[in-house]
Design an enzyme around this catalytic site. Structure first.
Site, mmCIF file in Angstrom:
data_model
loop_
_atom_site.group_PDB
_atom_site.id
_atom_site.type_symbol
_atom_site.label_atom_id
_atom_site.label_comp_id
_atom_site.label_asym_id
_atom_site.label_seq_id
_atom_site.Cartn_x
_atom_site.Cartn_y
_atom_site.Cartn_z
ATOM 1 N N LYS A 211 0.686 3.867 4.819
ATOM 2 C CA LYS A 211 1.911 3.064 4.715
ATOM 3 C C LYS A 211 2.865 3.710 3.715
ATOM 4 O O LYS A 211 2.442 4.216 2.672
ATOM 5 C CB LYS A 211 1.561 1.643 4.257
ATOM 6 C CG LYS A 211 2.765 0.699 4.182
ATOM 7 C CD LYS A 211 2.344 -0.679 3.681
ATOM 8 C CE LYS A 211 3.509 -1.656 3.672
ATOM 9 N NZ LYS A 211 3.115 -2.988 3.156
ATOM 10 N N SER A 287 4.171 -6.673 6.203
ATOM 11 C CA SER A 287 5.066 -5.529 6.164
ATOM 12 C C SER A 287 4.408 -4.212 6.588
ATOM 13 O O SER A 287 5.091 -3.220 6.806
ATOM 14 C CB SER A 287 5.654 -5.372 4.756
ATOM 15 O OG SER A 287 4.633 -5.129 3.792
ATOM 16 N N GLY A 308 0.627 -7.674 -0.044
ATOM 17 C CA GLY A 308 1.161 -8.477 -1.146
ATOM 18 C C GLY A 308 1.314 -9.939 -0.791
ATOM 19 O O GLY A 308 1.356 -10.804 -1.661
ATOM 20 N N GLY A 309 1.431 -10.201 0.511
ATOM 21 C CA GLY A 309 1.525 -11.576 0.996
ATOM 22 C C GLY A 309 1.048 -11.617 2.437
ATOM 23 O O GLY A 309 1.763 -12.049 3.332
ATOM 24 N N GLY A 310 -0.155 -11.099 2.645
ATOM 25 C CA GLY A 310 -0.694 -11.014 4.009
ATOM 26 C C GLY A 310 -0.249 -9.781 4.753
ATOM 27 O O GLY A 310 -0.443 -9.679 5.971
ATOM 28 N N SER A 311 0.328 -8.811 4.057
ATOM 29 C CA SER A 311 0.993 -7.687 4.726
ATOM 30 C C SER A 311 0.064 -6.704 5.414
ATOM 31 O O SER A 311 0.526 -5.837 6.152
ATOM 32 C CB SER A 311 1.875 -6.925 3.726
ATOM 33 O OG SER A 311 2.963 -7.719 3.350
#
Length: 608
Positions: A211, A287, A308-311
Site C-alpha cells: 500500500k 482505504s 486505521g479504521g477498518g482499512s
C-alpha cells in the site's frame, strides 16, 4: 455560545453498565445526517467549508446533527483518558500453539510458520474440492522448485496483466506506481537462486504489493496524494517491507488507496477509482483498496495494507479475501506514514489465511527499543483434520443484525455452520455505546491526521488536494483538545467493556461490513465523493480493532444476491493472533467449496 451549547450525555460508571444479553442498554444506530455529494456539489460545499465565516457555522451544524456534541464534546464521564492502546503482554495459554524464539531472522521465522502448517494448504471439510481457489505462496514455491515456471516468467505475466488492467476497458486502477525494470531485476535474482537450488525462503519469488502508505524502495510514498512524497521523501524500506525483502519476495509496486486514508470507498481523484474484481462497476473499499483488489484479481497472493479504521478488513471483505489486522504494537511501524499513530496498524490481505499467516510470521521483526511491551511470539499449529475446541464467540445481536439482509443471513448461516462442525458456543452479550465509540474514533483519527500533516498543509495550495480529502481535512482540523481528550476517556471506557467481555469469551464475532460493494458513480471520478451514510455502514464493525488496538481477521463467507463478497469478522483479545488464525482457518475450511472466481482474474501460474 452558552445559548447554543448542546446538552451532553452523562455516562454511567463502567461498573454499573450491564453487559449481559438482557441489559437495558438501548442500541443506537449510526445517526449520519449528510447527503451524498460529488462533482460540482462537493466543490461548492468545500468552498463554504473552507471559508472563515461559513466554515465555522457548517462544522458546528455537522457536529451537532451527527451527535458529536451530545455524545463526545459535552459528555460527562469519570474515566481517565487512555491515549495509546498498547496492551501489557499476557500469556493467554492458547490451544495448539508453538512459542517462537524472538532472535530468529525473518526467513527462519517463516520456516517455523511452515512447520506449523498442514501438508496440504487446501484444507476443506469433507474432501469437497473448491470451485475456485487463489494460487497460494506454496503453489508458487512448488512451481518454482519443480521448474514448471520461473519468477522471471511470473514477473513478465504480472507486468502484462497490470498493463492490461490499467487501460480500457477495465481501468482497474490497482496501482499508483510500479516499475517494470525493478520488478524484473528482483525476479531475475530470484530465478538465479532457484536455478542454484538456494531459495532464501518460501517467499522467494512471490509477488507482494505494498500500500502506498508504507515506504518501499525505489518508490516515493504518496499516501494517495500528489504532494506528500515531495515534502516527505522515502529514504528506504519500512521495517515490515525490509523483512519481506530479506525473505526474497518480489515487491511489485505501490497500490492505490483513498487519498490520505480519509475515506472508505477507494475512489481516488488523482489515481482513479480502484474497481472491484467481482464487479468492475463497484468500489473495492478503502482505504487499502488496491491491495485488496490485486489479491482478489490474482496478481499477488498477498499484499500489505494499513488499517486505521477498518482499512484492511473492509476492502478485504468487499473483494472476497482474507484481511488480518494484528494487535497494536505487534508489527514494527517504522517507515509507515504517521497519519494516525494510535489507531493505525500494518495489516495483511491474502487469498488464504495460511498465506496471511506466513507473511505475518515474516514481519514479526525487532520492535523499537522504546516500546515498553515486548510480547512473546506464538504461532498456531494448524491441524488439517480438527480445529481447536471449546471456543466461545461473543455476539451482540442488535449490532450483528444492523446490516443488509443478505449480509445478516449469510453471516448467521456461517456462524451456524461453525457451531455445527466444531461445537463452538455463542455467548450473547451487550456491547454498549458502539456509536459513541465510532464518533470517538473519528475524533481521534481526524485529530491525529490533521496534527501529523499540519506543517505541510499550511504551505500547500488547496488545488493540490482532492475535493473530498479537503472536506475531511476541514472537519479533522476542527476537533478541539477537549474533544480529543473526551474521546480518549471513551477509549478507556470501551477498553474496560471489551476486557470484561473477553473474560467470558475468546472472540467477538460480527459481519465485517454493514453493506456490500456499492456502485462507482461517474460524478465521483474528478472530485471523489462524500457518502457518509455508506461510509458509516462500512466501518460499523471495524472500530474496536483500531480504537482499542485489538487483533481482528475477516474471512470471506459468501455472496449477496448480486454475487458480491461478504466477510465475517472475528475480534480477539490482545496478542491472540494464533487463536484468530485457528478460527479463520476453520471458517475458511467450511466456506472454501463455495468460493467463486472474480470477474477479473489473472492466472499467473497458467495452470488450467
Amino acid at each position: 455560545m452558552g445559548l447554543f451549547k448542546d446538552q451532553g450525555v452523562v455516562y454511567k460508571p463502567v461498573e454499573e453498565v450491564d453487559l449481559g444479553p438482557k441489559s437495558d442498554h438501548v442500541y443506537l444506530r449510526a445517526n449520519v445526517k449528510a447527503p451524498r455529494m460529488a462533482g460540482l456539489l462537493v466543490k461548492i460545499f468545500t468552498w463554504f467549508l473552507e471559508s472563515r465565516i461559513f466554515g465555522t457555522i457548517l462544522v458546528y451544524i455537522l457536529k451537532k446533527n451527527n451527535l458529536i456534541h451530545k455524545l463526545i464534546s459535552n459528555a460527562q464521564l469519570e474515566e481517565s483518558p487512555l491515549y495509546v492502546p498498547l496492551h501489557p503482554f499476557e500469556d493467554l495459554k492458547e490451544q495448539e500453539v508453538k512459542c517462537i524464539d524472538s532472535k530468529l531472522s525473518p526467513p527462519e521465522q517463516i520456516q517455523q510458520a511452515m512447520d506449523c502448517l498442514p501438508n496440504s494448504s487446501q484444507k476443506s471439510l469433507h474432501g469437497l474440492q473448491p470451485s475456485f481457489q487463489h494460487w497460494t505462496i506454496l503453489d508458487y514455491s512448488r512451481a518454482y522448485n519443480l521448474k514448471e515456471i520461473t519468477p522471471r516468467m511470473v514477473a513478465e505475466r504480472f507486468i502484462a496483466a497490470v498493463h492490461e488492467s490499467s487501460n480500457p476497458p477495465l481501468r482497474m486502477s490497482f496501482f499508483i506506481d510500479y516499475n517494470a525494470e525493478d520488478i524484473l531485476r528482483q525476479a531475475d535474482k530470484s530465478t538465479l537462486r532457484y536455478e542454484q537450488g538456494k531459495p532464501i525462503s518460501i517467499l522467494d519469488g512471490i509477488p507482494i504489493a505494498i500500500k502506498d502508505e508504507i515506504d518501499c524502495s525505489p518508490y516515493p510514498t504518496t499516501g494517495g496524494t500528489k504532494w506528500l512524497h515531495k515534502v516527505r521523501p522515502c529514504t528506504g524500506d519500512a521495517s515490515c517491507v525490509k523483512c519481506l525483502r530479506l525473505c526474497g519476495a518480489i515487491l511489485v509496486g505501490k497500490t492505490n488507496m483513498h487519498e490520505l486514508g480519509a475515506g472508505t470507498s477507494g475512489i481516488n481523484p488523482h489515481y482513479g477509482a480502484t474497481r472491484n474484481p467481482y464487479d468492475i462497476s463497484k468500489i473495492a473499499g478503502g482505504s487499502s483498496s488496491g491491495s485488496a483488489a490485486v489479491v482478489a484479481a490474482g496478481l499477488c497472493p498477498v499484499a500489505l495494507g494499513v488499517d486505521g479504521g477498518g482499512s484492511v478488513r473492509m476492502p478485504a471483505a468487499l473483494c472476497g479475501v482474507i484481511g488480518l489486522k494484528p494487535t497494536f504494537g505487534r508489527i514494527p511501524h517504522n517507515g509507515v506514514l504517521p497519519l494516525n499513530w494510535t489507531v493505525g496498524m500494518v495489516g495483511i490481505l491474502a487469498g488464504t489465511i495460511e498465506d496471511a499467516f506466513i507473511v505475518y510470521a515474516a514481519m514479526n521483526g525487532q520492535l523499537p527499543p522504546d516500546q515498553p511491551t515486548k510480547p512473546k511470539l506464538y504461532f498456531p499449529l494448524l491441524n488439517p483434520t480438527k480445529s481447536i475446541s471449546d471456543v466461545k464467540m461473543a455476539k451482540y445481536a442488535e449490532w450483528f443484525n444492523d446490516c443488509s439482509d443478505d449480509i445478516r443471513t449469510c453471516c448467521s448461516q456461517a456462524l451456524d455452520k461453525l457451531q455445527e462442525h466444531y461445537s463452538w458456543k455463542i455467548v450473547e452479550v451487550t456491547i454498549p455505546e458502539i456509536e459513541v465509540m465510532r464518533l470517538a474514533h473519528y475524533s481521534t483519527i481526524g485529530s491525529e491526521c490533521s496534527t501529523s500533516l499540519s506543517s505541510h498543509l499550511e504551505k500547500l495550495k488547496p488545488e493540490e488536494i482532492g475535493w473530498d480529502a479537503r472536506v475531511a481535512l476541514s472537519v479533522y482540523g476542527s476537533f478541539s483538545s477537549k474533544e480529543y481528550i473526551k474521546a480518549q476517556k471513551i477509549r478507556n471506557r470501551q477498553m474496560q467493556f471489551h476486557m470484561k467481555i473477553f473474560a467470558e469469551a475468546d472472540v467477538i464475532v460480527s459481519p465485517t461490513t454493514g453493506v456490500t460493494a456499492y456502485p462507482i458513480q461517474d460524478d465521483a471520478s474528478e472530485t471523489g465523493e462524500l457518502d457518509y451514510i455508506n461510509g458509516a455502514a462500512l466501518v460499523r464493525y471495524s472500530i474496536a480493532g483500531n480504537f482499542l488496538g485489538l487483533p481482528a481477521v475477516t474471512v470471506p463467507v459468501g455472496y449477496d444476491k448480486l454475487g458480491l463478497p461478504i466477510g465475517l469478522q472475528f475480534i480477539g483479545q490482545p496478542w491472540s493472533e494464533p487463536t484468530l488464525i485457528h478460527i479463520a482457518s476453520a471458517m475458511q475450511a467450511i466456506c472454501k467449496p463455495e468460493y467463486r472466481k472474480p470477474e477479473v482474474f489473472y492466472n499467473l501460474l497458467k495452470k488450467d
